[in-house]
Design a protein around this motif. Structure first.
Motif, PDB file in Angstrom:
ATOM      1  N   LEU A 195       4.591-109.953 -23.737  1.00 42.82           N
ATOM      2  CA  LEU A 195       3.422-110.797 -23.954  1.00 42.82           C
ATOM      3  C   LEU A 195       2.135-110.071 -23.547  1.00 42.82           C
ATOM      4  CD1 LEU A 195       4.871-114.172 -22.618  1.00 42.82           C
ATOM      5  CD2 LEU A 195       4.455-113.563 -25.001  1.00 42.82           C
ATOM      6  N   ILE A 196       2.178-109.343 -22.442  1.00 46.60           N
ATOM      7  CA  ILE A 196       1.006-108.581 -22.011  1.00 46.60           C
ATOM      8  C   ILE A 196       0.680-107.495 -23.038  1.00 46.60           C
ATOM      9  CG2 ILE A 196       0.126-107.005 -20.249  1.00 46.60           C
ATOM     10  CD1 ILE A 196       1.769-108.585 -18.198  1.00 46.60           C
ATOM     11  N   TRP A 197       1.714-106.853 -23.554  1.00 51.89           N
ATOM     12  CA  TRP A 197       1.526-105.823 -24.577  1.00 51.89           C
ATOM     13  C   TRP A 197       0.846-106.405 -25.815  1.00 51.89           C
ATOM     14  CZ3 TRP A 197       5.265-105.174 -28.934  1.00 51.89           C
ATOM     15  CH2 TRP A 197       4.962-104.055 -29.726  1.00 51.89           C
ATOM     16  N   LYS A 198       1.343-107.559 -26.293  1.00 50.64           N
ATOM     17  CA  LYS A 198       0.724-108.202 -27.452  1.00 50.64           C
ATOM     18  C   LYS A 198      -0.692-108.678 -27.124  1.00 50.64           C
ATOM     19  CE  LYS A 198       2.559-108.477 -30.752  1.00 50.64           C
ATOM     20  NZ  LYS A 198       2.703-107.459 -31.827  1.00 50.64           N
ATOM     21  N   SER A 199      -0.907-109.084 -25.882  1.00 50.46           N
ATOM     22  CA  SER A 199      -2.229-109.546 -25.474  1.00 50.46           C
ATOM     23  C   SER A 199      -3.241-108.411 -25.528  1.00 50.46           C
ATOM     24  CB  SER A 199      -2.166-110.121 -24.059  1.00 50.46           C
ATOM     25  OG  SER A 199      -3.453-110.406 -23.580  1.00 50.46           O
ATOM     26  N   LEU A 200      -2.855-107.234 -25.040  1.00 52.69           N
ATOM     27  CA  LEU A 200      -3.751-106.082 -25.084  1.00 52.69           C
ATOM     28  C   LEU A 200      -4.068-105.701 -26.532  1.00 52.69           C
ATOM     29  CD1 LEU A 200      -2.131-103.955 -22.246  1.00 52.69           C
ATOM     30  CD2 LEU A 200      -4.440-104.899 -22.214  1.00 52.69           C
ATOM     31  N   GLN A 201      -3.057-105.750 -27.391  1.00 55.49           N
ATOM     32  CA  GLN A 201      -3.282-105.448 -28.805  1.00 55.49           C
ATOM     33  C   GLN A 201      -4.254-106.440 -29.426  1.00 55.49           C
ATOM     34  OE1 GLN A 201       0.765-105.478 -30.386  1.00 55.49           O
ATOM     35  NE2 GLN A 201       0.731-103.254 -30.538  1.00 55.49           N
ATOM     36  N   GLY A 216      -8.663-100.747 -30.341  1.00 56.79           N
ATOM     37  CA  GLY A 216      -7.239-100.892 -30.600  1.00 56.79           C
ATOM     38  C   GLY A 216      -6.425-100.459 -29.395  1.00 56.79           C
ATOM     39  N   PHE A 217      -5.133-100.768 -29.448  1.00 52.13           N
ATOM     40  CA  PHE A 217      -4.226-100.395 -28.359  1.00 52.13           C
ATOM     41  C   PHE A 217      -2.968 -99.819 -28.984  1.00 52.13           C
ATOM     42  CE2 PHE A 217      -1.011-101.235 -25.060  1.00 52.13           C
ATOM     43  CZ  PHE A 217      -1.637-100.632 -23.979  1.00 52.13           C
ATOM     44  N   ARG A 218      -2.636 -98.578 -28.625  1.00 50.79           N
ATOM     45  CA  ARG A 218      -1.522 -97.869 -29.250  1.00 50.79           C
ATOM     46  C   ARG A 218      -0.269 -97.847 -28.372  1.00 50.79           C
ATOM     47  NH1 ARG A 218      -3.180 -91.463 -28.325  1.00 50.79           N
ATOM     48  NH2 ARG A 218      -3.400 -91.628 -26.054  1.00 50.79           N
ATOM     49  N   GLY A 219      -0.354 -98.400 -27.154  1.00 50.31           N
ATOM     50  CA  GLY A 219       0.789 -98.377 -26.243  1.00 50.31           C
ATOM     51  C   GLY A 219       1.992 -99.091 -26.822  1.00 50.31           C
ATOM     52  N   GLU A 258      -4.112 -95.639 -23.387  1.00 52.84           N
ATOM     53  CA  GLU A 258      -3.517 -96.107 -24.633  1.00 52.84           C
ATOM     54  C   GLU A 258      -4.501 -96.925 -25.474  1.00 52.84           C
ATOM     55  OE1 GLU A 258      -0.803 -95.077 -25.717  1.00 52.84           O
ATOM     56  OE2 GLU A 258       0.182 -94.248 -23.957  1.00 52.84           O
ATOM     57  N   SER A 259      -5.717 -97.105 -24.995  1.00 57.71           N
ATOM     58  CA  SER A 259      -6.735 -97.834 -25.755  1.00 57.71           C
ATOM     59  C   SER A 259      -7.536 -96.847 -26.592  1.00 57.71           C
ATOM     60  CB  SER A 259      -7.672 -98.585 -24.800  1.00 57.71           C
ATOM     61  OG  SER A 259      -6.952 -99.518 -24.022  1.00 57.71           O
ATOM     62  N   ARG A 260      -8.111 -97.358 -27.663  1.00 55.05           N
ATOM     63  CA  ARG A 260      -8.903 -96.497 -28.534  1.00 55.05           C
ATOM     64  C   ARG A 260     -10.089 -97.275 -29.087  1.00 55.05           C
ATOM     65  NH1 ARG A 260      -7.933 -98.285 -33.571  1.00 55.05           N
ATOM     66  NH2 ARG A 260      -5.937 -99.295 -34.010  1.00 55.05           N
ATOM     67  N   HIS A 298      -9.703 -91.919 -28.726  1.00 52.59           N
ATOM     68  CA  HIS A 298      -8.922 -92.513 -27.649  1.00 52.59           C
ATOM     69  C   HIS A 298      -9.633 -92.386 -26.300  1.00 52.59           C
ATOM     70  CE1 HIS A 298      -5.397 -93.285 -30.108  1.00 52.59           C
ATOM     71  NE2 HIS A 298      -5.592 -92.109 -30.670  1.00 52.59           N
ATOM     72  N   PHE A 299      -9.395 -93.360 -25.456  1.00 57.16           N
ATOM     73  CA  PHE A 299      -9.870 -93.301 -24.080  1.00 57.16           C
ATOM     74  C   PHE A 299      -8.945 -92.374 -23.286  1.00 57.16           C
ATOM     75  CE2 PHE A 299     -11.714 -97.189 -25.625  1.00 57.16           C
ATOM     76  CZ  PHE A 299     -12.892 -97.351 -24.917  1.00 57.16           C
ATOM     77  N   ALA A 300      -9.434 -91.921 -22.139  1.00 61.48           N
ATOM     78  CA  ALA A 300      -8.641 -91.101 -21.231  1.00 61.48           C
ATOM     79  C   ALA A 300      -8.890 -91.577 -19.810  1.00 61.48           C
ATOM     80  CB  ALA A 300      -9.002 -89.627 -21.374  1.00 61.48           C
TER      81      ALA A 300
END
Length: 359
Positions: free
Chosen positions: A116-122, A136-139, A177-179, A184-186
């Motif tokens: 759920l957290i993964w989908k929330s970040l996306q 976006g979130f690529r994780g 994992e965010s972009r 992409h962020f680092a």
């Protein structure tokens, strides 16, 4: 020839401070309508309320002359919240009528939370944009289970000794994992700095508690020593007063330490975050943060809660305007990337569970 050479020289880095133009009076009108409609509709309107709030705050947040945009849809958020109510409602019903089953339901919810957290970040990042370019979130979901279930369980087995390490790994997962578009962020904050921050926090809490206990014990003992010239009632009243004042003094000290820790963490995290060649800089001060929270709390109490939207705006304004983007080159040199639509179930359930997923 010289003109061509000069154009090839990269521009010197410049600072672009984040501006937050929202006002308490404007947000109060949004907040009070959202609150009343949410109550009247038994919570159904909360999805629309969230979209209105986010659209206002995003539009009020500006960087380099451009504002952010929020694209979340109320119906998508509402569907997610229905799932959240079902999950959390099942646990509450099981806890009340069959406690053994509640444990099983809680384990199932805990097993679902990383997903759920993964989908929330996306969902949160996909529905955010700047200058027409989406975040976006690529994780992966495997990474989410490692960082939000595996590592916390490992930290628990070590009685919290690994918590700073887990915190650093979670922030690295969120940020790296965010972009923004295709850029992409680092995140390069070392684990050692997290341990240093947490170590200082624990040291200050232990020393402060020890000093508070010693002072209260000494003053209480002093009242007892004066018993010869006073009645027992006066002695007990004096001891009670000392304990009462000592408790609130310790509580005020605790809040100051926590506010300082919040400022240190924000500065640590964002001073080690980068977007392509651009770096962030955070200059939050704990004294300013403490003054902000103290005045907000007093105002909320004195207005019986009506100052809440004003407090929210003040807190957001200070947090955002403490952050600067050090731009190397041009912010327009970002290629938009297409991303598949993601559902809002994760974000909505996380909201109901009280989890703060803000980056």
């Amino acid at each position: 020839m010289s003109a061509v050479f000069e154009s090839a020289v990269p521009a010197a880095p410049r600072e672009e401070r984040i501006e937050f133009t929202a006002t308490g009076s404007e947000y109060f009108r949004i907040w009070i309508v959202n609150l009343l409609l949410t109550i009247v509709t038994l919570g159904i309107y909360s999805a629309w309320a969230k979209v209105r709030r986010n659209q206002y705050f995003y539009a009020s947040t500006r960087l380099a002359g451009s504002s952010f945009e929020y694209h979340g849809k109320p119906l998508a958020i509402l569907r997610g919240r229905v799932v959240g109510v079902v999950l959390l409602g099942s646990y509450q019903l099981a806890l009340r009528y069959h406690p053994p089953t509640a444990g099983i339901v809680l384990i199932l919810i805990a097993g679902l939370m990383p997903w759920l957290i993964w989908k929330s970040l996306q969902f949160a990042l996909h529905n955010s944009s700047y200058r027409g370019v989406r975040f976006g979130f690529r994780g992966s979901w495997k990474g989410a289970y490692l960082h939000y279930l595996g590592l916390p369980l490992l930290s628990g087995l070590t009685l919290g000794l690994l918590y700073p390490f887990v915190h650093q790994r979670v922030k690295r997962f969120q940020h790296s994992e965010s972009r923004f578009g295709a850029t992409h962020f680092a995140f390069d904050a070392p684990v050692g700095k997290f341990y240093k921050a947490y170590g200082v926090l624990v040291l200050l809490l232990v020393l402060g508690s020890a000093v508070a206990i010693a002072i209260v014990a000494a003053l209480a003992g002093g009242f007892s020593a004066l018993n010869g010239g006073n009645t027992d009632i006066l002695v007990r009243a004096g001891q009670t007063l000392v304990v009462f004042v000592g408790f609130f003094g310790w509580y005020a000290y605790l809040l100051c330490v926590l506010w300082a820790f919040m400022a240190v963490l924000q500065n640590l995290i964002w001073n080690h975050t980068q977007l392509g060649p651009h770096r962030f800089r955070s200059t939050m001060k704990w004294t300013s943060l403490a003054g902000l929270y103290i005045t907000n709390t007093l105002a909320i109490i004195c207005t019986l809660g009506l100052f809440i939207p004003f407090a929210h705006v003040r807190a957001l304004k200070y947090r955002l305007e403490s952050t600067t983007l050090v731009v190397a080159g041009s912010l327009d040199d970002v290629v938009a990337a297409k991303g598949s639509d993601v559902n809002s179930v994760g974000e909505s359930v996380a909201d109901l569970a009280g989890i703060d997923l803000a980056l």
